[in-house]
Design a protein around this motif. Structure first.
Motif, PDB file in Angstrom:
ATOM      1  N   ASN A   1      76.529  62.475  59.577  1.00 29.79           N
ATOM      2  CA  ASN A   1      75.842  61.268  59.155  1.00 29.79           C
ATOM      3  C   ASN A   1      74.732  61.604  58.177  1.00 29.79           C
ATOM      4  O   ASN A   1      74.069  62.632  58.308  1.00 29.79           O
ATOM      5  CB  ASN A   1      75.230  60.543  60.356  1.00 29.79           C
ATOM      6  CG  ASN A   1      76.267  60.197  61.393  1.00 29.79           C
ATOM      7  OD1 ASN A   1      77.137  59.386  61.155  1.00 29.79           O
ATOM      8  ND2 ASN A   1      76.180  60.833  62.549  1.00 29.79           N
ATOM      9  N   ALA A   2      74.530  60.715  57.212  1.00 27.97           N
ATOM     10  CA  ALA A   2      73.409  60.820  56.287  1.00 27.97           C
ATOM     11  C   ALA A   2      72.835  59.427  56.098  1.00 27.97           C
ATOM     12  O   ALA A   2      73.581  58.462  55.895  1.00 27.97           O
ATOM     13  CB  ALA A   2      73.857  61.392  54.943  1.00 27.97           C
ATOM     14  N   ALA A   3      71.514  59.317  56.183  1.00 27.45           N
ATOM     15  CA  ALA A   3      70.853  58.020  56.071  1.00 27.45           C
ATOM     16  C   ALA A   3      69.715  58.099  55.064  1.00 27.45           C
ATOM     17  O   ALA A   3      69.041  59.123  54.955  1.00 27.45           O
ATOM     18  CB  ALA A   3      70.314  57.579  57.427  1.00 27.45           C
ATOM     19  N   LEU A   4      69.514  57.007  54.336  1.00 28.19           N
ATOM     20  CA  LEU A   4      68.359  56.878  53.460  1.00 28.19           C
ATOM     21  C   LEU A   4      67.347  55.987  54.156  1.00 28.19           C
ATOM     22  O   LEU A   4      67.697  54.922  54.679  1.00 28.19           O
ATOM     23  CB  LEU A   4      68.748  56.273  52.107  1.00 28.19           C
ATOM     24  CG  LEU A   4      67.669  56.406  51.033  1.00 28.19           C
ATOM     25  CD1 LEU A   4      67.627  57.830  50.497  1.00 28.19           C
ATOM     26  CD2 LEU A   4      67.896  55.428  49.888  1.00 28.19           C
ATOM     27  N   CYS A   5      66.095  56.418  54.154  1.00 23.26           N
ATOM     28  CA  CYS A   5      65.069  55.743  54.951  1.00 23.26           C
ATOM     29  C   CYS A   5      63.761  55.618  54.186  1.00 23.26           C
ATOM     30  O   CYS A   5      63.492  56.363  53.246  1.00 23.26           O
ATOM     31  CB  CYS A   5      64.777  56.541  56.229  1.00 23.26           C
ATOM     32  SG  CYS A   5      66.224  56.977  57.201  1.00 23.26           S
ATOM     33  N   THR A   6      62.945  54.653  54.630  1.00 26.92           N
ATOM     34  CA  THR A   6      61.518  54.681  54.357  1.00 26.92           C
ATOM     35  C   THR A   6      60.880  55.460  55.501  1.00 26.92           C
ATOM     36  O   THR A   6      61.579  55.950  56.391  1.00 26.92           O
ATOM     37  CB  THR A   6      60.946  53.264  54.296  1.00 26.92           C
ATOM     38  OG1 THR A   6      61.064  52.647  55.593  1.00 26.92           O
ATOM     39  CG2 THR A   6      61.685  52.417  53.260  1.00 26.92           C
ATOM     40  N   THR A   7      59.568  55.553  55.532  1.00 28.51           N
ATOM     41  CA  THR A   7      58.937  56.266  56.636  1.00 28.51           C
ATOM     42  C   THR A   7      59.119  55.546  57.965  1.00 28.51           C
ATOM     43  O   THR A   7      59.025  56.169  59.024  1.00 28.51           O
ATOM     44  CB  THR A   7      57.428  56.447  56.383  1.00 28.51           C
ATOM     45  OG1 THR A   7      56.846  55.165  56.111  1.00 28.51           O
ATOM     46  CG2 THR A   7      57.184  57.394  55.220  1.00 28.51           C
ATOM     47  N   ASP A   8      59.413  54.243  57.916  1.00 29.39           N
ATOM     48  CA  ASP A   8      59.460  53.453  59.145  1.00 29.39           C
ATOM     49  C   ASP A   8      60.845  52.987  59.565  1.00 29.39           C
ATOM     50  O   ASP A   8      61.070  52.687  60.732  1.00 29.39           O
ATOM     51  CB  ASP A   8      58.556  52.213  59.016  1.00 29.39           C
ATOM     52  CG  ASP A   8      57.099  52.585  58.850  1.00 29.39           C
ATOM     53  OD1 ASP A   8      56.630  53.457  59.608  1.00 29.39           O
ATOM     54  OD2 ASP A   8      56.446  52.029  57.944  1.00 29.39           O
ATOM     55  N   GLN A   9      61.786  52.901  58.611  1.00 29.44           N
ATOM     56  CA  GLN A   9      63.069  52.339  58.997  1.00 29.44           C
ATOM     57  C   GLN A   9      64.229  52.921  58.205  1.00 29.44           C
ATOM     58  O   GLN A   9      64.067  53.377  57.075  1.00 29.44           O
ATOM     59  CB  GLN A   9      63.069  50.816  58.831  1.00 29.44           C
ATOM     60  CG  GLN A   9      62.916  50.340  57.402  1.00 29.44           C
ATOM     61  CD  GLN A   9      63.005  48.839  57.275  1.00 29.44           C
ATOM     62  OE1 GLN A   9      63.627  48.163  58.088  1.00 29.44           O
ATOM     63  NE2 GLN A   9      62.370  48.287  56.245  1.00 29.44           N
ATOM     64  N   LEU A  10      65.380  52.893  58.840  1.00 24.94           N
ATOM     65  CA  LEU A  10      66.634  53.310  58.212  1.00 24.94           C
ATOM     66  C   LEU A  10      67.115  52.172  57.313  1.00 24.94           C
ATOM     67  O   LEU A  10      67.221  51.032  57.754  1.00 24.94           O
ATOM     68  CB  LEU A  10      67.650  53.622  59.305  1.00 24.94           C
ATOM     69  CG  LEU A  10      69.003  54.200  58.926  1.00 24.94           C
ATOM     70  CD1 LEU A  10      69.518  55.079  60.060  1.00 24.94           C
ATOM     71  CD2 LEU A  10      70.004  53.082  58.662  1.00 24.94           C
ATOM     72  N   LEU A  11      67.399  52.476  56.049  1.00 24.26           N
ATOM     73  CA  LEU A  11      67.865  51.462  55.104  1.00 24.26           C
ATOM     74  C   LEU A  11      69.378  51.323  55.140  1.00 24.26           C
ATOM     75  O   LEU A  11      69.909  50.226  55.199  1.00 24.26           O
ATOM     76  CB  LEU A  11      67.396  51.814  53.690  1.00 24.26           C
ATOM     77  CG  LEU A  11      65.878  51.899  53.488  1.00 24.26           C
ATOM     78  CD1 LEU A  11      65.561  52.374  52.073  1.00 24.26           C
ATOM     79  CD2 LEU A  11      65.225  50.547  53.774  1.00 24.26           C
TER      80      LEU A  11
END
Length: 271
Positions: free
Chosen positions: A155-165
């Motif tokens: 798995n690979a996820a793009l995120c901000t510091t607070d949430q998974l986009l």
């Protein structure tokens, strides 16, 4: 489709039983660029448009979605046909010849010529706390129903510091990152303040892909390699690994970790 059902014989509680299980699908996809065969990727047959776009960007064939004038996927036969705005003959040596380059006074060792052309030094000033590292890793794992079903995908996820986009799964860890990259290119997403959360080993190839995507922080539940750490240090990427069981290791550019100035050194072992 991500997985297939199959019959298995399972040993449990000191007995053998016939039951069903699910297995992640491996699917070969051959990419043709301007009528010429470029590469065959073994992947999970989902989000193939994103995969092809991200792979071509990672290989230095394109930079923007507008560089592609046609993208057609023949899923039943396992072919992807791409036409580029600026036609180019595929030079196999450019994608297989090892090269040592130099930049900013530091010697960088890349596996392929196109890596030196497309990998970027990351200048992001984005910060993240240790608590946010744990939270993002937990969000990615909770979101991965494909892994929960099969145990056979990365798995690979793009995120901000607070949430998974958004996140992608694939049998290949590089493919998961390419799908992520393809999504970012399609949506023209700014990346300098984004974080990548990843399930796989942090090899030099993974670090190079992250540099090409442009994110400054890479979080993984797995281990890095020595060359991966060296390249991350050189390319300005903060690598955090072994994020599990309320522990983690910071391997490069700790200045982006908010608590990094609160280090307590372990006492030297006594003789």
């Amino acid at each position: 489709m991500v997985h297939n059902k199959l019959k298995v014989i399972k040993f449990s509680n000191d007995s053998l039983i016939e039951t069903t299980d699910v297995a992640a699908i491996e699917y070969p996809l051959t990419i043709y660029v301007d009528g010429e065969e470029f590469a065959t990727i073994v992947c999970t047959p989902t989000h193939l448009n994103e995969l092809v776009i991200g792979f071509l960007a990672s290989e230095g064939m394109i930079r923007f979605k507008e560089d592609i004038t046609l993208l057609e996927i023949d899923e039943s036969r396992g072919f992807a046909y791409v036409e580029l705005k600026i036609k180019q003959s595929i030079n196999k040596e450019m994608f297989s010849k090892r090269m040592i380059g130099s930049c900013c006074g530091k010697s960088r060792q890349f596996y392929f010529h196109n890596d030196a052309k497309t990998a970027k030094t990351i200048m992001s000033k984005q910060l993240i706390s240790i608590a946010q590292c744990f939270s993002l890793m937990n969000q990615m794992q909770m979101n991965s129903t494909d892994f929960q079903l099969t145990g056979g995908v990365h798995n690979a996820a793009l995120c901000t510091t607070d949430q998974l986009l958004f996140s992608y799964s694939d049998v290949g860890r590089h493919n998961a990152l390419d799908k992520l990259f393809g999504h970012c290119i399609q949506s023209n997403m700014p990346l300098k303040d984004k974080i990548i959360v990843f399930s796989g080993r942090i090899s030099s190839e993974v670090v190079l892909k992250v540099a090409k995507i442009g994110a400054g922080i890479l979080l993984s539940k797995s281990a890095p390699t020595s060359l991966g750490i060296d390249l991350a240090a050189d390319l300005g990427i903060t690598v955090v690994g072994f994020i599990r069981n309320d522990q983690l290791n910071i391997y490069s550019h700790p200045e982006r970790i908010i608590e990094a100035n609160q280090i307590n050194k372990e006492p030297e072992p006594s003789c």
